[in-house]
Design an enzyme around this catalytic site. Structure first.
Site, mmCIF file in Angstrom:
data_model
loop_
_atom_site.group_PDB
_atom_site.id
_atom_site.type_symbol
_atom_site.label_atom_id
_atom_site.label_comp_id
_atom_site.label_asym_id
_atom_site.label_seq_id
_atom_site.Cartn_x
_atom_site.Cartn_y
_atom_site.Cartn_z
ATOM 1 N N ARG A 33 0.841 -1.213 0.000
ATOM 2 C CA ARG A 33 0.000 0.000 0.000
ATOM 3 C C ARG A 33 0.872 1.257 0.000
ATOM 4 O O ARG A 33 0.539 2.277 0.589
ATOM 5 C CB ARG A 33 -0.991 0.012 1.156
ATOM 6 N N ALA A 70 -0.015 4.395 2.601
ATOM 7 C CA ALA A 70 -0.456 3.972 3.940
ATOM 8 C C ALA A 70 0.416 4.533 5.057
ATOM 9 O O ALA A 70 0.293 4.102 6.203
ATOM 10 C CB ALA A 70 -0.486 2.449 4.016
ATOM 11 N N LEU A 72 3.829 5.595 7.335
ATOM 12 C CA LEU A 72 5.058 4.956 7.823
ATOM 13 C C LEU A 72 5.007 3.442 7.621
ATOM 14 O O LEU A 72 3.963 2.821 7.901
ATOM 15 C CB LEU A 72 5.198 5.250 9.324
ATOM 16 N N LEU A 74 5.088 0.377 8.931
ATOM 17 C CA LEU A 74 4.963 -0.070 10.326
ATOM 18 C C LEU A 74 5.734 -1.362 10.576
ATOM 19 O O LEU A 74 6.191 -1.602 11.694
ATOM 20 C CB LEU A 74 3.479 -0.269 10.661
ATOM 21 N N GLU A 122 0.744 13.185 5.355
ATOM 22 C CA GLU A 122 1.853 14.148 5.519
ATOM 23 C C GLU A 122 2.550 14.379 4.180
ATOM 24 O O GLU A 122 2.908 15.510 3.835
ATOM 25 C CB GLU A 122 2.840 13.627 6.567
ATOM 26 N N GLU A 142 -2.609 7.371 13.592
ATOM 27 C CA GLU A 142 -1.522 7.263 14.572
ATOM 28 C C GLU A 142 -2.050 7.135 15.995
ATOM 29 O O GLU A 142 -1.534 6.368 16.806
ATOM 30 C CB GLU A 142 -0.598 8.502 14.486
ATOM 31 N N GLY A 150 5.027 12.309 12.638
ATOM 32 C CA GLY A 150 6.431 12.718 12.680
ATOM 33 C C GLY A 150 6.920 13.278 11.364
ATOM 34 O O GLY A 150 8.097 13.578 11.216
HETATM 35 C C1 1HE Z 1 1.741 -2.008 5.417
HETATM 36 C C2 1HE Z 1 1.211 -0.754 5.812
HETATM 37 C C3 1HE Z 1 2.041 0.106 6.577
HETATM 38 C C4 1HE Z 1 -0.288 -1.797 4.689
HETATM 39 N N1 1HE Z 1 3.278 -0.330 6.871
HETATM 40 N N2 1HE Z 1 2.979 -2.374 5.734
HETATM 41 N N3 1HE Z 1 -0.853 4.253 8.776
HETATM 42 C C5 1HE Z 1 -1.677 3.240 9.065
HETATM 43 O O1 1HE Z 1 -1.914 2.961 10.219
HETATM 44 C C6 1HE Z 1 -2.276 2.509 7.894
HETATM 45 C C7 1HE Z 1 -2.023 1.041 7.991
HETATM 46 N N4 1HE Z 1 -2.614 0.332 6.846
HETATM 47 C C8 1HE Z 1 -3.946 0.106 6.730
HETATM 48 O O2 1HE Z 1 -4.744 0.546 7.529
HETATM 49 C C9 1HE Z 1 -4.416 -0.708 5.568
HETATM 50 O O3 1HE Z 1 -3.323 -1.474 5.110
HETATM 51 C C10 1HE Z 1 -4.957 0.126 4.379
HETATM 52 C C11 1HE Z 1 -6.299 0.731 4.776
HETATM 53 C C12 1HE Z 1 -3.999 1.218 3.947
HETATM 54 C C13 1HE Z 1 -5.169 -0.807 3.156
HETATM 55 O O4 1HE Z 1 -5.966 -1.924 3.546
HETATM 56 P P1 1HE Z 1 -5.942 -3.239 2.646
HETATM 57 O O5 1HE Z 1 -6.986 -4.171 3.204
HETATM 58 O O6 1HE Z 1 -6.046 -2.884 1.216
HETATM 59 O O7 1HE Z 1 -4.482 -3.902 2.817
HETATM 60 P P2 1HE Z 1 -3.869 -4.759 4.035
HETATM 61 O O8 1HE Z 1 -4.335 -6.186 3.895
HETATM 62 O O9 1HE Z 1 -4.091 -4.118 5.350
HETATM 63 O O10 1HE Z 1 -2.307 -4.671 3.725
HETATM 64 C C14 1HE Z 1 -1.764 -5.234 2.549
HETATM 65 C C15 1HE Z 1 -0.264 -5.348 2.761
HETATM 66 O O11 1HE Z 1 0.280 -4.040 2.929
HETATM 67 C C16 1HE Z 1 0.077 -6.092 4.041
HETATM 68 O O12 1HE Z 1 1.309 -6.743 3.827
HETATM 69 P P3 1HE Z 1 1.383 -8.358 3.617
HETATM 70 O O13 1HE Z 1 2.842 -8.614 3.467
HETATM 71 O O14 1HE Z 1 0.760 -8.952 4.826
HETATM 72 O O15 1HE Z 1 0.591 -8.629 2.369
HETATM 73 C C17 1HE Z 1 0.267 -4.986 5.047
HETATM 74 O O16 1HE Z 1 1.098 -5.356 6.114
HETATM 75 C C18 1HE Z 1 0.946 -3.949 4.169
HETATM 76 N N5 1HE Z 1 0.776 -2.605 4.727
HETATM 77 N N6 1HE Z 1 -0.055 -0.658 5.349
HETATM 78 C C19 1HE Z 1 3.725 -1.544 6.454
HETATM 79 N N7 1HE Z 1 1.654 1.328 6.966
HETATM 80 C C20 1HE Z 1 6.865 9.782 10.403
HETATM 81 S S1 1HE Z 1 5.634 9.263 11.408
HETATM 82 C C21 1HE Z 1 4.334 8.751 10.384
HETATM 83 C C22 1HE Z 1 3.295 8.056 11.215
HETATM 84 C C23 1HE Z 1 2.527 7.045 10.416
HETATM 85 O O17 1HE Z 1 2.425 7.136 9.220
HETATM 86 S S2 1HE Z 1 1.814 5.766 11.287
HETATM 87 C C24 1HE Z 1 1.123 4.739 10.015
HETATM 88 C C25 1HE Z 1 -0.276 5.137 9.761
#
Ligand code: 1HE
Length: 270
Positions: A33, A70, A72, A74, A122, A142, A150
């Site tokens: 994503r 999506a 950072l 994570l 961001e 977050e 951040g």
């Molecule tokens: C990821 C990430 C990620 C997906 N880091 N790997 N951001 C968040 O909290 C958003 C987190 N992500 C989600 O809520 C959902 O993934 C989505 C709504 C964006 C998309 O949902 P979906 O159903 O299409 O996908 P999924 O099944 O959740 O994820 C598919 C793959 O993408 C899966 O990996 P796989 O290896 O298991 O297939 C997920 O782990 C991966 N993936 N999002 C890593 N964010 C400088 S500070 C900044 C602070 C932040 O940004 S905090 C993050 C906020």
């Protein structure tokens, strides 16, 4: 295009340099994503450091797949088990990339679809114009994840939607979408019948027709001026206008206005 921005140098960004001077920069980890790992951030620093100096006229910033970004990475963050100092330095690299975008002087138009969340918002808020479509949604998850922004959200997202709305988004995980999200200021354009990318490309092509020095001022001076007292801002604006408004190419455009060959500024249909 000079070798410095050779697309083959980038692993996480897909880059296309078009003949009209518009470069299309696509986050290219759709299977994740387009989550921002540190390597992607370094490539954004690299691209946006060089773009103003190698003649890129405008950029469309897009995400591959169904989601813009999506935020950072994570998983990388979890696996790296970072110290406070480590993560501070990660954030400083995010700021380096996003400041290069906002202050670099090259128009950046973000084409937003699906999730524009956390650090993805961001990133989007560092662009000069945001275009959304009916799939686009915005959130700052977050708060729910035990994290804090951040990558500049406290500055840019708060400027876009106001402090109270940003706090609400972080405390409650509220998701904004559709025309109301556009009306809040999260995007400037809402496409209902076609992908945001199509409109973003049109806007980038339009911006690319402006004089480069004028675009440089629009896409750097306005942001810098916001950081100044109004007294210093008026001074800075005068200096920038002195340089921009007397450039030879601007004189040609003014001559075209004077001889009535330049288009007039009227509402469409007017
Ligand atoms: C990821 C990430 C990620 C997906 N880091 N790997 N951001 C968040 O909290 C958003 C987190 N992500 C989600 O809520 C959902 O993934 C989505 C709504 C964006 C998309 O949902 P979906 O159903 O299409 O996908 P999924 O099944 O959740 O994820 C598919 C793959 O993408 C899966 O990996 P796989 O290896 O298991 O297939 C997920 O782990 C991966 N993936 N999002 C890593 N964010 C400088 S500070 C900044 C602070 C932040 O940004 S905090 C993050 C906020």
């Amino acid at each position: 295009m000079p070798v410095d921005l050779d697309p083959s140098r980038f692993d996480f960004l897909d880059i296309e340099h078009r003949a009209d001077g518009v470069s299309i920069v696509t986050l290219n980890r759709p299977e994740k994503r387009n989550a921002l790992n540190i390597a992607t951030i370094e490539e954004l620093v690299e691209f946006f450091s060089l773009a103003p100096r190698v003649g890129v006229k405008a950029v469309v910033l897009a995400g591959a797949g169904n989601h813009f970004c999506a935020g950072l990475d994570l998983i990388e963050h979890h696996d790296a088990d970072r110290s406070p100092a480590d993560f501070m330095h990660v954030c400083l690299r995010w700021h380096e990339a996003f400041n290069k975008m906002e202050y670099g002087g090259v128009p950046v138009i973000a084409a937003l679809q699906g999730a524009v969340v956390g650090g993805g918002l961001e990133l989007a808020s560092s662009a000069h114009i945001r275009v959304m479509d009916s799939s686009t949604y915005f959130a700052l998850p977050e708060g729910q994840r035990g994290l804090f922004t951040g990558g500049g959200a406290t500055i840019r997202v708060a400027q876009l939607v106001g402090k109270a709305r940003m706090i609400d988004m972080m405390l409650t995980g509220r998701v904004h979408q559709g025309q109301p999200a556009c009306d809040l200021g999260l995007a400037q354009y809402m496409e209902t019948t076609r992908p945001s990318f199509d409109k973003a490309l049109e806007l980038a092509q339009q911006a690319a027709e402006n004089l480069p020095l004028t675009n440089f001022a629009i896409c750097s001076a306005i942001s810098h001026v916001q950081n100044m007292s109004s007294f210093d801002a008026a001074y800075a604006e005068s200096v920038v206008a002195g340089v921009v408004n007397t450039q030879p190419a601007a004189r040609e455009r003014l001559a075209a206005f004077a001889d009535k060959s330049a288009p007039r500024t009227r509402p469409s249909g007017g």
